[in-house]
Each structure stands twice: as C-alpha cells, then as structure tokens.
Design a protein around this motif. Structure first.
Motif, mmCIF file in Angstrom:
data_model
loop_
_atom_site.group_PDB
_atom_site.id
_atom_site.type_symbol
_atom_site.label_atom_id
_atom_site.label_comp_id
_atom_site.label_asym_id
_atom_site.label_seq_id
_atom_site.Cartn_x
_atom_site.Cartn_y
_atom_site.Cartn_z
ATOM 1 N N VAL A 1 0.826 -1.212 0.000
ATOM 2 C CA VAL A 1 0.000 0.000 0.000
ATOM 3 C C VAL A 1 0.858 1.259 0.000
ATOM 4 O O VAL A 1 0.484 2.282 -0.588
ATOM 5 N N GLY A 2 2.012 1.198 0.660
ATOM 6 C CA GLY A 2 2.910 2.354 0.656
ATOM 7 C C GLY A 2 3.411 2.647 -0.743
ATOM 8 O O GLY A 2 3.561 3.815 -1.140
ATOM 9 N N ASP A 3 3.691 1.594 -1.509
ATOM 10 C CA ASP A 3 4.150 1.742 -2.881
ATOM 11 C C ASP A 3 3.087 2.427 -3.732
ATOM 12 O O ASP A 3 3.381 3.303 -4.563
ATOM 13 N N ILE A 4 1.834 2.043 -3.535
ATOM 14 C CA ILE A 4 0.722 2.636 -4.286
ATOM 15 C C ILE A 4 0.639 4.135 -4.012
ATOM 16 O O ILE A 4 0.480 4.954 -4.923
ATOM 17 N N GLU A 5 0.788 4.516 -2.753
ATOM 18 C CA GLU A 5 0.681 5.931 -2.397
ATOM 19 C C GLU A 5 1.892 6.722 -2.898
ATOM 20 O O GLU A 5 1.752 7.836 -3.411
ATOM 21 N N ARG A 6 3.091 6.173 -2.762
ATOM 22 C CA ARG A 6 4.303 6.889 -3.178
ATOM 23 C C ARG A 6 4.331 7.132 -4.684
ATOM 24 O O ARG A 6 4.883 8.122 -5.161
ATOM 25 N N LYS A 7 3.751 6.198 -5.424
ATOM 26 C CA LYS A 7 3.781 6.313 -6.885
ATOM 27 C C LYS A 7 2.563 7.054 -7.448
ATOM 28 O O LYS A 7 2.320 7.006 -8.652
ATOM 29 N N ASN A 8 1.810 7.702 -6.574
ATOM 30 C CA ASN A 8 0.642 8.483 -7.005
ATOM 31 C C ASN A 8 -0.359 7.609 -7.758
ATOM 32 O O ASN A 8 -0.938 8.017 -8.764
ATOM 33 N N LEU A 9 -0.568 6.365 -7.248
ATOM 34 C CA LEU A 9 -1.465 5.434 -7.921
ATOM 35 C C LEU A 9 -2.785 5.241 -7.179
ATOM 36 O O LEU A 9 -3.622 4.447 -7.600
ATOM 37 N N LYS A 10 -2.980 5.963 -6.065
ATOM 38 C CA LYS A 10 -4.192 5.760 -5.259
ATOM 39 C C LYS A 10 -5.451 6.004 -6.082
ATOM 40 O O LYS A 10 -6.468 5.320 -5.911
ATOM 41 N N PHE A 11 -5.387 6.968 -6.986
ATOM 42 C CA PHE A 11 -6.535 7.257 -7.864
ATOM 43 C C PHE A 11 -6.107 7.031 -9.312
ATOM 44 O O PHE A 11 -6.067 7.950 -10.124
ATOM 45 N N ALA A 12 -5.767 5.772 -9.624
ATOM 46 C CA ALA A 12 -5.209 5.461 -10.947
ATOM 47 C C ALA A 12 -6.007 4.422 -11.720
ATOM 48 O O ALA A 12 -5.661 4.115 -12.857
ATOM 49 N N LEU A 13 -7.042 3.842 -11.123
ATOM 50 C CA LEU A 13 -7.815 2.825 -11.849
ATOM 51 C C LEU A 13 -8.422 3.435 -13.107
ATOM 52 O O LEU A 13 -9.028 4.517 -13.071
ATOM 53 N N GLY A 14 -8.223 2.750 -14.214
ATOM 54 C CA GLY A 14 -8.752 3.236 -15.476
ATOM 55 C C GLY A 14 -7.850 4.204 -16.201
ATOM 56 O O GLY A 14 -8.203 4.696 -17.278
ATOM 57 N N THR A 15 -6.658 4.494 -15.630
ATOM 58 C CA THR A 15 -5.738 5.436 -16.275
ATOM 59 C C THR A 15 -4.527 4.691 -16.831
ATOM 60 O O THR A 15 -4.282 3.530 -16.505
ATOM 61 N N ARG A 16 -3.744 5.392 -17.623
ATOM 62 C CA ARG A 16 -2.562 4.792 -18.253
ATOM 63 C C ARG A 16 -1.365 4.898 -17.311
ATOM 64 O O ARG A 16 -1.133 5.939 -16.688
ATOM 65 N N VAL A 17 -0.608 3.777 -17.209
ATOM 66 C CA VAL A 17 0.534 3.710 -16.292
ATOM 67 C C VAL A 17 1.756 3.167 -17.033
ATOM 68 O O VAL A 17 1.648 2.470 -18.040
ATOM 69 N N PHE A 18 2.951 3.522 -16.502
ATOM 70 C CA PHE A 18 4.208 2.954 -16.996
ATOM 71 C C PHE A 18 4.414 1.578 -16.357
ATOM 72 O O PHE A 18 4.219 1.414 -15.147
ATOM 73 N N ILE A 19 4.851 0.593 -17.165
ATOM 74 C CA ILE A 19 5.212 -0.704 -16.599
ATOM 75 C C ILE A 19 6.578 -1.121 -17.139
ATOM 76 O O ILE A 19 6.975 -0.713 -18.229
ATOM 77 N N ARG A 20 7.276 -1.927 -16.358
ATOM 78 C CA ARG A 20 8.600 -2.419 -16.741
ATOM 79 C C ARG A 20 8.700 -3.900 -16.442
ATOM 80 O O ARG A 20 8.279 -4.367 -15.380
ATOM 81 N N ARG A 21 9.285 -4.646 -17.380
ATOM 82 C CA ARG A 21 9.526 -6.080 -17.189
ATOM 83 C C ARG A 21 11.019 -6.334 -17.272
ATOM 84 O O ARG A 21 11.698 -5.849 -18.173
ATOM 85 N N SER A 22 11.540 -7.117 -16.327
ATOM 86 C CA SER A 22 12.972 -7.381 -16.292
ATOM 87 C C SER A 22 13.234 -8.805 -15.843
ATOM 88 O O SER A 22 12.673 -9.271 -14.848
ATOM 89 N N ASN A 23 14.094 -9.501 -16.619
ATOM 90 C CA ASN A 23 14.616 -10.806 -16.190
ATOM 91 C C ASN A 23 13.507 -11.816 -15.900
ATOM 92 O O ASN A 23 13.570 -12.572 -14.928
ATOM 93 N N ASP A 24 12.481 -11.848 -16.746
ATOM 94 C CA ASP A 24 11.419 -12.860 -16.675
ATOM 95 C C ASP A 24 10.611 -12.817 -15.384
ATOM 96 O O ASP A 24 9.932 -13.789 -15.048
ATOM 97 N N VAL A 25 10.696 -11.747 -14.631
ATOM 98 C CA VAL A 25 9.869 -11.645 -13.426
ATOM 99 C C VAL A 25 8.599 -10.879 -13.772
ATOM 100 O O VAL A 25 8.511 -10.224 -14.805
#
Length: 672
Positions: free
Chosen positions: A361-385
């Motif tokens: 939950v702390g990660d969600i708040e720090r990344k300004n994602l608390k009100f992000a449902l339905g919006t466009r976000v950056f994602i990153r994939r690394s090393n098959d995780v």
C-alpha cells in the motif's frame, strides 16, 4: 605545510580514491578514512577561501542556474541507423562488405583490411559530450541536434565517475558517453523519495537537464564513455586503441565491449546480450555494432544522417504503458497482503503482460497510484519476473480510487498495517497462509518432500484437514488413497517421501519453518554454530547479534518466532512424530593453506558434478567463506551453467571468476 600545498595533495589523493571507487570499482580505503580526508579539505577551503578547479567538494552541486547555454560541438554527434531484426542487420553488413570491396578495387595499392566488429551496449540514458582542454574539463553538453547542444557542465561535474582532470594534456578533445542512473540507485532513491522517479532513463535525463545541480548530485548518476569524437592531434588506428586511451585517461569504459572477426559471432553475442539484459544494473535498449578499423570508418564515411560503419540493433522494449484495470489482494505465507494489478493486455519484451506487481500500500501511495484505476501507467519487465508498475503517465489523480482492504480477502480477519504493508494475523485459520507455509515446508531447499506441490497442499487442506506442516506426518495411506487423483502409487510415493524427509538435517529443517527475515544462509549458519535445535530455540537476541550476518532485526525475528507457543508446540509435535532435525557430524578441521583459504566466495549457476550444497561444504572445509551476494568484498565467483546477474556483476567489478567446473573440481581436490 603550506595550506595551498596541502589542499593540492588532498585533491590529488581524493580524486585518485574517487577514480578507484567509482570508475574501477576497487576502493583502496574505507569510507571512514575517505571522509577524514574530505573533511580536512573542506576545512582548508573554508579557512583559505580558495577552491581548486578539480576539487571533489565541487561535485555536490552549486547554485541554481538561470538557464542552459548553447554549446556548438567541435565535431558532429551522429545518430545511428537502426536494425530492428537480424535480416536488417545482415543487410547492413552486406552493404559494408560491398563498400569495402568497391574501395579496394579502386585502391589496390592500399586496400582496407577485412572488416572486424565491435559490439557495445546501447545505454538508455542521456548522451554526454565532454570537452577537455590541456587535461581540464571545460565543458559538458547534451547531444542536442548533433551540432549544437545544451551546456550542462555544472550538472555533469556532480557525476563522480566523470574525471574533472585527465592525464592527457595534448590540446583539446571531445569525449562522448552516456549519463545513466543505475537501477539499484533508483530503487534506493525511491525508498525515501517524496516523489518517486518513474524510470531510470527519465531520472537521468531529468537530473542532467535540471537547472539545480544539487538535484543532479542527489540522484548519484553514473556515466560510461565510448568515443573520442574530436582531437587536436591524437589519432587511433582502431577502436581498441581508442578504448585504451579512454581507460588510461580515467574514463569509465563498460567492460561488456566485445570484438569479433566473423559476423556470425556478432549474431551469437547479440542473442546472449538480449538474454542477459534483465540482469544488468542499468537500462539498455539494444547494442551498437561498429567496424573496428578507423581507416575503414573514414573510407566508408556518412550518409546525410548516419555513419555507414555503425548500426544500432534495437531490442524489444522492456518498458511501455498500458491501462490499470483493477487491483486484487493476495495473502502470503507470513500473512502479508499484497496488491496485484490487472492491466490491459500489452506486448512487452516478447510476452503478453496482464498482471503487474504493486508491492504494497505504501508503494501505491508513493507512486501516485491511489486514484489510478482506469488510467494509463508505466510498466517495466525485467529478467522474466512479473512486471512492475512504475507510476502514472500523468500527474493528475484522474482515475478511480484503489480501495485498501480492511479485512483479509481470504478469511475476513481484520487487517493490521505495519509500515507500508498490510497483514492478516489469523495464521491458524487463514487458508492461503496455511497452504503457503505447508508448500514452503515441503519445498526442495527445505524438507524436500518429493511429489509434493501447492495443489497437493490445497487438496490436503480441503479434504484431510491438514492445518500445519506437522499434520503431514500423521497422514495414512488409507486416507490418501481415497482422494481424487490419488491412486495407490501416488499415495505410497508421498508416504515414502514424508518418511525420508524426517532425516533432513537441522539447517534444512530451520529453513522449512519459514522464520521471518532469515534465508538459507542464515539458517545454515545457525545450524553450524549451535548444532542443536533447542539451543537455537532458547538463544537470546544478545547472543544472536554476535553471530556473522545477524543484525538486530534478524535476531529479534528469530527470538520472537521461537517464543510463540504455537511454533513450539508444532516443533515438538514433529519431533515426536520422528523428525530428527539434527546437525550432521562435526566437520573435519578447516584447511588453512588451500587455494580457497580466507577467500569470500560466491556460487552462481548450475553445477553438474556436485550439488550447490556439496560445493558449499567443500569450499568451507577448505577455508572459504561462502556468501550469497557479490560485492566489492567478494574475492572469487564460481559460475556454473546459466550463471546470471552475479557473474555479470563480478565481471563489472573485476572480480576473479572460475567458469569451468572441471577447474573447480581440480582445485577442490587439492587439499592444502
């Protein structure tokens, strides 16, 4: 001693230590010793009111700048032609060979050599162009349009891998490189940042194009250099000579540069780089292939936009954007409740991504994602995780709210927030926790119960009321054979595997218990030190912190875990049911004069002639300390098949490696 003379001594000495630490990754003194010298220099500068141009105190960033000054490059900074696939890359090479043949036909008395190739990593950062005159860094700029860039000298001076002064004093040179932010540095920065940075490339570019150099300094940027674009008089015969010049003049050159005579070998190396890119501590978006001979480069020349003698091979993107559709909450073995993001399916690094981690939950708040449902976000994939959401594309809180649960999504028990995490404390009656604990208990590195799986744990929970690992040892053949998908053979195999697991050693048993904040190396160290289960259970925090690699948090975790009456009862139940949890016989005296004596050794990859556990035991018997992670204190890395990031880091740090298992076995067999 004259203060100015002492300041000159300190600046020279501190810059040498900075070079050893930030460029060579081989520190020669401790941080404490460095700080004493640095503080002495600061005091002398304050008392004298004088600061030498290359003083390390100038790397912290100065006053806010009013704007960027245009800088005209002494030599053009070219873009690179791009190859998106192997066919396009082969077409580039065919053109190179044709141009070389055409030149040689016209110049038979002075032909060009057969083309050789160099491969460099294509960093995903910001291009830097540094100007040195008589050995002094006098300007630094962005690429701009290739002819004119923005002057960012104050910002670049804060990068500690950039030399402020170099040995070469033969006139003016321009050196090109890439300013980057290491991923590990980005992660540490975001742990405490009020406004987390979304990705490493933007973080580096934003820092270098920030009018406040103090902001640049705070981001602890790094830089790698790969080209001398202009020189008054120095010339090189080939790329190797140029790289040697850069290294000799204290520039940080990436160790992953490779040279080839055959183009097919270039193809193989590109595949290897692409496979291992997720293990690097920095972003790359491809590789650059260049002709090594500089006379050939001059003969091939340029198009309107690109050099004909180089091409960039682009990898599939590891970062993209998509829409955050929903968030579900999963309960783990320790009761931690973790959010999982469901995103609009998107292709990323060769796979279709639908789920992304959000950490807590702390990660969600720090990344300004608390009100992000339905919006466009950056994602990153690394090393098959599983990919991670980095942040919102926009800064506005323009989406629907992610509602944090107040009750456990699995059992309805009230949740408790500890730090940035939510926890369900109902460990006796929360199904996901119980199933995860049982699965961990049975895993290979723990009790190694063959044929067991998470599906088995769920089935035993649902149908035979198995609520803790100890219950496994009460299972009977008649109970198992009645279960769906359990025939006589499978029932007998599980009973036999459970019986065999009772002989697992003390270290494996401790690991199977899932003690918070402890891993395999810690549980093995506890087993080797105490050699008795009840002695470990009765150990105090004061005793434990005296042991290697055990700090206050780990010590308290161990003591709290074994103080729990539920844990004590479960352990006694298993012992009464035949689990031995004993330490093996005391090892023979450690050899003190072997090849491995006194060395800190890291094992990585797959060994075939002996298990990782056997290798660890034999190394320790020969006087080595086996560690789980590579650092500047590591003396040797032993790499088996499919070695990953640890081997890469060893190469980056210049740590000796053994990459031949036959050689390892030979050295192990040399007793003393």
């Amino acid at each position: 001693m004259d203060p100015m003379h002492r300041m000159e001594q300190l600046v020279t000495e501190l810059n040498q230590h900075n070079y050893q630490y930030y460029t060579m990754d081989q520190p020669q003194i401790s941080d404490k010793e460095y700080d004493l010298l640095y503080d002495e220099l600061v005091t002398l500068e304050q008392e004298s009111g004088m600061v030498l141009p290359d003083s390390p105190t100038q790397r912290v960033g100065g006053e806010l700048l009013k704007g960027f000054t245009p800088h005209r490059h002494l030599s053009s900074l070219w873009s690179l032609d791009k190859a998106q696939n192997i066919e396009q890359l082969r077409n580039w090479n065919t053109r190179v060979l044709k141009l070389v043949n055409d030149y040689n036909t016209k110049n038979p008395d002075n032909p060009l050599p057969e083309p050789g190739y160099v491969i460099e990593l294509k960093f995903d950062g910001l291009t830097l162009n540094l100007t040195y005159t008589n050995g002094e860094l006098v300007q630094a700029s962005t690429r701009g349009n290739g002819t004119v860039g923005e002057g960012i000298l104050a910002q670049v001076r804060t990068i500690k891998s950039v030399p402020l002064k170099i040995p070469y004093t033969g006139g003016t040179i321009e050196v090109q490189g890439e300013g980057i932010m290491n991923l590990s540095v980005l992660n540490r920065y975001n742990e405490t940042a009020a406004e987390p940075l979304k990705n490493a490339r933007n973080a580096a570019a934003g820092a270098l194009r920030n009018l406040n150099p103090k902001t640049t300094a705070e981001r602890r940027l790094n830089a790698y250099f790969y080209n001398v674009g202009y020189s008054d008089d120095i010339q090189f015969a080939n790329h190797q000579e140029m790289m040697d010049f850069l290294r000799e003049n204290r520039f940080k050159v990436n160790p992953s540069i490779t040279y080839f005579r055959e183009f097919d070998d270039v193809m193989e190396q590109l595949a290897a780089i692409q496979e291992s890119r997720g293990q690097l501590d920095y972003l790359i978006d491809g590789a650059v292939i260049k002709i090594t001979d500089l006379r050939t480069r001059e003969a091939l020349g340029y198009t309107d936009k690109f050099p004909r003698w180089a091409v960039a091979y682009k990898f599939e993107a590891e970062e993209t954007t998509t829409v955050l559709n929903s968030v579900v909450w999963n309960v783990g073995r320790t009761g931690k409740v973790t959010p999982l993001a469901r995103v609009e399916p998107v292709e990323l690094a060769g796979v279709t991504v639908q789920n992304c981690t959000l950490n807590n939950v702390g990660d969600i708040e720090r990344k300004n994602l608390k009100f992000a449902l339905g919006t466009r976000v950056f994602i990153r994939r690394s090393n098959d995780v599983i990919p991670e959401i980095l942040g919102k594309v926009t800064e506005e809180s323009d989406g629907e709210e992610i509602v944090f649960p107040e009750q456990c999504p699995a059992c309805g028990f009230p949740l408790e927030q500890r730090g940035a995490h939510l926890f369900c404390n109902n460990k006796l009656a929360c199904k996901p926790q119980t199933v995860a604990r049982i699965s961990h208990f049975a895993s290979r590195d723990a009790m190694d119960i063959e044929t067991f799986s998470e599906k088995t744990a769920i089935q035993l929970y649902d149908e035979l009321n198995v609520r803790e690992p100890a219950d496994l040892y009460t299972l009977q053949f008649d109970d198992l054979v009645k279960l769906e998908r359990f025939g006589e053979k499978k029932a007998n195999n599980l009973i036999a595997a459970l019986e065999q697991s009772k002989d697992r050693d003390l270290a494996s048993f401790l690991y199977s218990l899932g003690i918070p904040n402890t891993g395999k190396s810690t549980t093995r160290m506890l087993a080797d030190h105490y050699r008795d289960l009840h002695a470990i259970m009765n150990a105090t925090a004061e005793e434990l912190v005296e042991l290697p690699d055990v700090g206050g948090i780990v010590a308290e975790s161990i003591v709290t875990f074994f103080a729990d009456p539920f844990t004590q009862a479960a352990i006694e139940k298993m012992l009464n049911l035949g689990v031995k949890a004993q330490a093996p016989e005391a090892p023979a005296a450690v050899v003190e004069d072997s090849f491995f004596s006194g060395k800190t050794v890291v094992l990585t990859g797959t060994l075939h002639q002996l298990t990782r556990e056997e290798a660890t035991q034999r190394l320790e018997a020969l006087g080595a300390k086996v560690s789980g992670s590579v650092s500047k204190k590591t003396d040797l890395v032993i790499a088996g098949e499919k070695a990953g990031s640890k081997l890469t880091k060893a190469h980056d740090l210049g740590i000796p490696t053994i990459e031949d298992e036959d050689e390892l076995v030979r050295l192990l067999n040399q007793q003393g």
